[in-house]
Design a protein around this motif. Structure first.
Motif, PDB file in Angstrom:
ATOM      1  N   VAL A   1       0.830  -1.207   0.000  1.00 16.07           N
ATOM      2  CA  VAL A   1       0.000   0.000   0.000  1.00 16.07           C
ATOM      3  C   VAL A   1       0.861   1.252   0.000  1.00 16.07           C
ATOM      4  O   VAL A   1       0.556   2.237  -0.705  1.00 16.07           O
ATOM      5  CB  VAL A   1      -0.966  -0.026   1.207  1.00 16.07           C
ATOM      6  N   GLN A   2       1.947   1.246   0.768  1.00 14.09           N
ATOM      7  CA  GLN A   2       2.824   2.423   0.791  1.00 14.09           C
ATOM      8  C   GLN A   2       3.433   2.674  -0.585  1.00 14.09           C
ATOM      9  O   GLN A   2       3.597   3.826  -1.001  1.00 14.09           O
ATOM     10  CB  GLN A   2       3.913   2.261   1.857  1.00 14.09           C
ATOM     11  N   PHE A   3       3.751   1.597  -1.291  1.00 12.76           N
ATOM     12  CA  PHE A   3       4.282   1.757  -2.651  1.00 12.76           C
ATOM     13  C   PHE A   3       3.231   2.369  -3.573  1.00 12.76           C
ATOM     14  O   PHE A   3       3.516   3.275  -4.355  1.00 12.76           O
ATOM     15  CB  PHE A   3       4.737   0.409  -3.202  1.00 12.76           C
ATOM     16  N   ILE A   4       1.998   1.890  -3.468  1.00 12.37           N
ATOM     17  CA  ILE A   4       0.915   2.439  -4.293  1.00 12.37           C
ATOM     18  C   ILE A   4       0.729   3.926  -4.010  1.00 12.37           C
ATOM     19  O   ILE A   4       0.606   4.740  -4.929  1.00 12.37           O
ATOM     20  CB  ILE A   4      -0.394   1.663  -4.049  1.00 12.37           C
ATOM     21  N   ASN A   5       0.715   4.289  -2.742  1.00 14.55           N
ATOM     22  CA  ASN A   5       0.530   5.699  -2.378  1.00 14.55           C
ATOM     23  C   ASN A   5       1.647   6.583  -2.921  1.00 14.55           C
ATOM     24  O   ASN A   5       1.409   7.731  -3.322  1.00 14.55           O
ATOM     25  CB  ASN A   5       0.447   5.848  -0.854  1.00 14.55           C
ATOM     26  N   LYS A   6       2.859   6.053  -2.947  1.00 14.22           N
ATOM     27  CA  LYS A   6       4.000   6.847  -3.430  1.00 14.22           C
ATOM     28  C   LYS A   6       3.922   7.129  -4.929  1.00 14.22           C
ATOM     29  O   LYS A   6       4.592   8.040  -5.424  1.00 14.22           O
ATOM     30  CB  LYS A   6       5.307   6.121  -3.113  1.00 14.22           C
ATOM     31  N   GLN A   7       3.101   6.362  -5.648  1.00 11.44           N
ATOM     32  CA  GLN A   7       2.970   6.598  -7.093  1.00 11.44           C
ATOM     33  C   GLN A   7       2.258   7.913  -7.383  1.00 11.44           C
ATOM     34  O   GLN A   7       2.366   8.463  -8.467  1.00 11.44           O
ATOM     35  CB  GLN A   7       2.198   5.445  -7.755  1.00 11.44           C
ATOM     36  N   GLN A   8       1.496   8.402  -6.377  1.00 10.66           N
ATOM     37  CA  GLN A   8       0.760   9.666  -6.502  1.00 10.66           C
ATOM     38  C   GLN A   8      -0.134   9.677  -7.751  1.00 10.66           C
ATOM     39  O   GLN A   8      -0.213  10.677  -8.468  1.00 10.66           O
ATOM     40  CB  GLN A   8       1.717  10.862  -6.495  1.00 10.66           C
ATOM     41  N   LYS A   9      -0.777   8.553  -7.975  1.00 10.21           N
ATOM     42  CA  LYS A   9      -1.744   8.433  -9.061  1.00 10.21           C
ATOM     43  C   LYS A   9      -3.160   8.568  -8.496  1.00 10.21           C
ATOM     44  O   LYS A   9      -3.385   8.428  -7.296  1.00 10.21           O
ATOM     45  CB  LYS A   9      -1.603   7.078  -9.753  1.00 10.21           C
ATOM     46  N   LYS A  10      -4.092   8.826  -9.376  1.00  9.58           N
ATOM     47  CA  LYS A  10      -5.484   8.895  -8.952  1.00  9.58           C
ATOM     48  C   LYS A  10      -5.974   7.479  -8.673  1.00  9.58           C
ATOM     49  O   LYS A  10      -5.969   6.633  -9.556  1.00  9.58           O
ATOM     50  CB  LYS A  10      -6.339   9.561 -10.039  1.00  9.58           C
ATOM     51  N   VAL A  11      -6.396   7.244  -7.428  1.00  7.11           N
ATOM     52  CA  VAL A  11      -6.821   5.912  -7.004  1.00  7.11           C
ATOM     53  C   VAL A  11      -8.323   5.915  -6.739  1.00  7.11           C
ATOM     54  O   VAL A  11      -8.838   6.775  -6.015  1.00  7.11           O
ATOM     55  CB  VAL A  11      -6.085   5.459  -5.723  1.00  7.11           C
ATOM     56  N   TYR A  12      -9.011   4.937  -7.318  1.00 13.35           N
ATOM     57  CA  TYR A  12     -10.422   4.697  -7.032  1.00 13.35           C
ATOM     58  C   TYR A  12     -10.506   3.439  -6.176  1.00 13.35           C
ATOM     59  O   TYR A  12      -9.992   2.380  -6.566  1.00 13.35           O
ATOM     60  CB  TYR A  12     -11.227   4.506  -8.316  1.00 13.35           C
ATOM     61  N   ALA A  13     -11.145   3.541  -5.021  1.00 15.53           N
ATOM     62  CA  ALA A  13     -11.271   2.387  -4.131  1.00 15.53           C
ATOM     63  C   ALA A  13     -12.620   1.714  -4.335  1.00 15.53           C
ATOM     64  O   ALA A  13     -13.650   2.378  -4.488  1.00 15.53           O
ATOM     65  CB  ALA A  13     -11.115   2.819  -2.680  1.00 15.53           C
ATOM     66  N   VAL A  14     -12.613   0.386  -4.323  1.00 13.35           N
ATOM     67  CA  VAL A  14     -13.832  -0.400  -4.473  1.00 13.35           C
ATOM     68  C   VAL A  14     -14.447  -0.631  -3.091  1.00 13.35           C
ATOM     69  O   VAL A  14     -13.870  -1.346  -2.262  1.00 13.35           O
ATOM     70  CB  VAL A  14     -13.538  -1.752  -5.157  1.00 13.35           C
TER      71      VAL A  14
ATOM     72  N   ASN B   1      -2.315   4.015   7.739  1.00 14.25           N
ATOM     73  CA  ASN B   1      -1.307   3.561   6.779  1.00 14.25           C
ATOM     74  C   ASN B   1      -1.922   2.812   5.603  1.00 14.25           C
ATOM     75  O   ASN B   1      -1.260   1.996   4.956  1.00 14.25           O
ATOM     76  CB  ASN B   1      -0.266   2.678   7.477  1.00 14.25           C
ATOM     77  N   GLY B   2      -3.201   3.094   5.326  1.00 11.66           N
ATOM     78  CA  GLY B   2      -3.868   2.427   4.218  1.00 11.66           C
ATOM     79  C   GLY B   2      -3.820   3.232   2.926  1.00 11.66           C
ATOM     80  O   GLY B   2      -3.107   4.239   2.814  1.00 11.66           O
ATOM     81  N   ILE B   3      -4.590   2.777   1.950  1.00 21.06           N
ATOM     82  CA  ILE B   3      -4.677   3.439   0.651  1.00 21.06           C
ATOM     83  C   ILE B   3      -5.219   4.859   0.809  1.00 21.06           C
ATOM     84  O   ILE B   3      -6.164   5.111   1.566  1.00 21.06           O
ATOM     85  CB  ILE B   3      -5.601   2.637  -0.293  1.00 21.06           C
ATOM     86  N   LYS B   4      -4.623   5.792   0.090  1.00 25.22           N
ATOM     87  CA  LYS B   4      -5.108   7.168   0.054  1.00 25.22           C
ATOM     88  C   LYS B   4      -5.781   7.377  -1.302  1.00 25.22           C
ATOM     89  O   LYS B   4      -5.118   7.631  -2.308  1.00 25.22           O
ATOM     90  CB  LYS B   4      -3.956   8.139   0.265  1.00 25.22           C
ATOM     91  N   ALA B   5      -7.093   7.234  -1.298  1.00 25.11           N
ATOM     92  CA  ALA B   5      -7.860   7.236  -2.542  1.00 25.11           C
ATOM     93  C   ALA B   5      -8.302   8.640  -2.921  1.00 25.11           C
ATOM     94  O   ALA B   5      -8.559   9.477  -2.060  1.00 25.11           O
ATOM     95  CB  ALA B   5      -9.077   6.323  -2.403  1.00 25.11           C
ATOM     96  N   TYR B   6      -8.418   8.844  -4.219  1.00 28.79           N
ATOM     97  CA  TYR B   6      -9.060  10.057  -4.718  1.00 28.79           C
ATOM     98  C   TYR B   6     -10.565   9.961  -4.497  1.00 28.79           C
ATOM     99  O   TYR B   6     -11.212  10.906  -4.053  1.00 28.79           O
ATOM    100  CB  TYR B   6      -8.737  10.230  -6.200  1.00 28.79           C
ATOM    101  N   LYS B   7     -11.121   8.778  -4.800  1.00 29.85           N
ATOM    102  CA  LYS B   7     -12.551   8.586  -4.648  1.00 29.85           C
ATOM    103  C   LYS B   7     -12.834   7.137  -4.277  1.00 29.85           C
ATOM    104  O   LYS B   7     -12.201   6.212  -4.807  1.00 29.85           O
ATOM    105  CB  LYS B   7     -13.284   8.930  -5.943  1.00 29.85           C
ATOM    106  N   THR B   8     -13.788   6.963  -3.377  1.00 25.92           N
ATOM    107  CA  THR B   8     -14.270   5.631  -3.023  1.00 25.92           C
ATOM    108  C   THR B   8     -15.686   5.471  -3.552  1.00 25.92           C
ATOM    109  O   THR B   8     -16.536   6.341  -3.322  1.00 25.92           O
ATOM    110  CB  THR B   8     -14.256   5.426  -1.506  1.00 25.92           C
ATOM    111  N   ILE B   9     -15.926   4.397  -4.265  1.00 24.36           N
ATOM    112  CA  ILE B   9     -17.265   4.086  -4.754  1.00 24.36           C
ATOM    113  C   ILE B   9     -17.791   2.953  -3.889  1.00 24.36           C
ATOM    114  O   ILE B   9     -17.327   1.818  -3.978  1.00 24.36           O
ATOM    115  CB  ILE B   9     -17.243   3.714  -6.249  1.00 24.36           C
ATOM    116  N   SER B  10     -18.726   3.305  -3.009  1.00 25.79           N
ATOM    117  CA  SER B  10     -19.188   2.404  -1.956  1.00 25.79           C
ATOM    118  C   SER B  10     -20.531   1.785  -2.334  1.00 25.79           C
ATOM    119  O   SER B  10     -21.357   2.424  -2.990  1.00 25.79           O
ATOM    120  CB  SER B  10     -19.313   3.189  -0.654  1.00 25.79           C
TER     121      SER B  10
END
Length: 498
Positions: free
Chosen positions: A146-159, A176-185
């Motif tokens: 997850v830390q690697f994903i966050n470091k990419q600084q890409k737009k993340v959509y969480a499921v 210390n979890g995913i830092k999402a741009y948007k969560t679709i719940s």
């Protein structure tokens, strides 16, 4: 009221729907994926973008695989699925969707350790790693991934929920979890989306309907409920023929000081527009000119160091605190009203006085309403380092005192004597200006004066206050408190006309 469920209750709703709809669990997963993709495509309509879908091996990962297949059929060509293989366990529906992916043209890579993801290159990332139900912080390979994903600084959509985010319960400071741009719940927002700490995990969220059994969901015992517009429409009462000013009650607002007359004017203005038949404001003698020039409809009760409210029972509502000051004479005035066992709306400086006089808190009359912001609340009931604990304390105090606590924030928590928490969804950051709390207090007083219960008055006031701000914010960068106060009557009319 829309019932907000815990993760365990949502899983029960899934199972109930599967058994009683009836629908196969894999088909329910397909519905969820379709709902996700519809929202995703509305936001990300450029099908030339590359998308990395990172899937765990549970049902959240199964959702991710179904999403990958649907994006391919909707014109996205550059899709790559990453399977997080940190556990041997996998759900049945994940396995079914994995077989479908392997039979498709979708690219797939297995991640056996976090370093395997270092080849990741994508414009967008979809997080389908763990989903809801987590109640402890990420550790080991999942944390590193997850830390690697966050470091990419890409737009993340969480499921459904960002990986590592707790759907309910105390949120850790060191998230210390995913830092999402948007969560679709799915079907319901997670309870913790309404807490300020959620911004560590997701900038925004959207809820999509996946056709779970709503009757079952609404019957579940819950601690949290989301207020909806139809709730407001049911509570509001129309004005009847042959009614008069006495029909709609007399509100007394004790507010303002030599340098803070604006608070008294804002509260009084809001009380007028909320519909009180008579409004009297108790202010210092020096504020009479401002009052008469600004609000000629409001009566004045001049206040000095010897002021006592004669026969407080003649008022259907008494609000005290906005801009009042914490001087000794105001402390004595507040104490005298509390000792008269009069239900009140208590705000601002009156709350600050109570913070210095904890002996008075237990003497507040039942059916009173207190309206603290975070700092005022902590002065009353002790320091809190997170919002979950703060709301739990508010719930306990509302039950103990038999009062309504309106704990103000972006999403205001209306904590009831029954132990239930009603979450108000209206309001926006454009309203982050001084005087908004004074207006809210005036609206509550206006509804209490009209003989709405404390619970209904708080629900109505919070919703309509925020709704007025929402409409104004459509065309304005910031919204002033006086603009909100002036719009209250229009909002009430619009709600009653539906």
């Amino acid at each position: 009221m829309r019932t907000l469920l815990t993760s365990a209750q949502m899983r029960s709703a899934d199972q109930f729907t599967i058994v009683n709809k009836p629908i196969a669990s894999i088909d329910l997963m397909e519905k969820a994926a379709r709902a996700f993709v519809q929202t995703f495509l509305r936001d990300e309509f450029d099908t030339n973008k590359s998308v990395a879908i990172i899937c765990g091996k549970g049902n959240n990962g199964g959702d991710g695989l179904a999403i990958a297949h649907l994006l391919l059929t909707n014109g996205y060509e550059n899709i790559k699925v990453y399977i997080v293989n940190f556990s041997k366990k996998e759900s049945n529906d994940f396995a079914i969707n994995l077989q479908r992916i392997e039979e498709s043209r979708c690219k797939k890579t297995v991640i056996n350790q976090p370093s395997d993801l270092k080849s990741l290159k994508a414009d967008l990332i979809i997080d389908a790693i763990l989903g809801s139900g987590l109640n402890k912080a990420l550790t080991g390979d999942f944390e590193e991934l997850v830390q690697f994903i966050n470091k990419q600084q890409k737009k993340v959509y969480a499921v459904d929920v960002p990986t590592g985010f707790f759907a309910e319960g105390k949120l850790p400071k060191d998230y210390n979890g995913i830092k999402a741009y948007k969560t679709i719940s799915f079907q319901r927002p997670k309870i913790n989306f309404f807490f300020p700490e959620s911004t560590m995990a997701t900038e925004k969220y959207e809820v999509v309907d996946i056709d779970l059994d709503e009757a079952f969901i609404q019957k579940q015992e819950a601690d949290f409920y989301l207020v909806e517009e139809n709730d407001i429409e049911k509570i509001l009462q129309p004005r009847k023929l042959f009614s008069h000013k006495g029909t709609y009650g007399h509100a007394l607002i004790i507010a303002g000081n030599s340098n803070t007359m604006g608070a008294a004017l804002l509260s009084s203005m809001a009380c007028l527009h909320a519909g009180a038949g008579l409004t009297t404001v108790c202010i210092p003698q020096g504020g009479l000119t401002a009052l008469n020039a600004t609000l000629p409809e409001v009566m004045a009760l001049p206040r000095d160091e010897y002021t006592r409210i004669e026969n407080p029972k003649k008022y259907q509502a008494i609000a005290i605190g906005p801009g009042l000051g914490t001087e000794a004479e105001n402390e004595k005035l507040l104490e005298s009203l509390i000792m008269a066992n009069q239900a009140m709306i208590i705000d601002a400086d009156a709350l600050n006085i109570l913070g210095e006089r904890p002996d008075l808190i237990d003497k507040i009359a039942t059916n009173s309403i207190i309206t603290p912001h975070m700092k005022e609340f902590d002065r009353l009931f002790g320091e809190h380092d997170n919002w979950w604990d703060r709301v739990q304390t508010a719930t306990e105090q509302a039950k103990k005192q038999k009062i309504v606590i309106v704990l103000k924030n972006q999403y205001t928590f209306v904590c009831l004597p029954t132990g239930k928490v009603l979450i108000n969804p209206t309001g926006n950051p454009a309203m982050a200006q001084g005087g908004m709390g004074d207006v809210l207090t005036g609206i509550i007083a206006g509804f209490v004066a009209q003989r709405y219960s404390a619970t209904d008055a708080a629900i109505l006031a919070c919703y309509i206050h925020g709704k007025a701000g929402d409409h104004l914010a459509h065309e304005q960068f910031v919204v002033t408190a006086s603009q909100v106060a002036a719009r209250i009557s229009k909002e009430i009319k619009a709600l009653m006309s539906k």
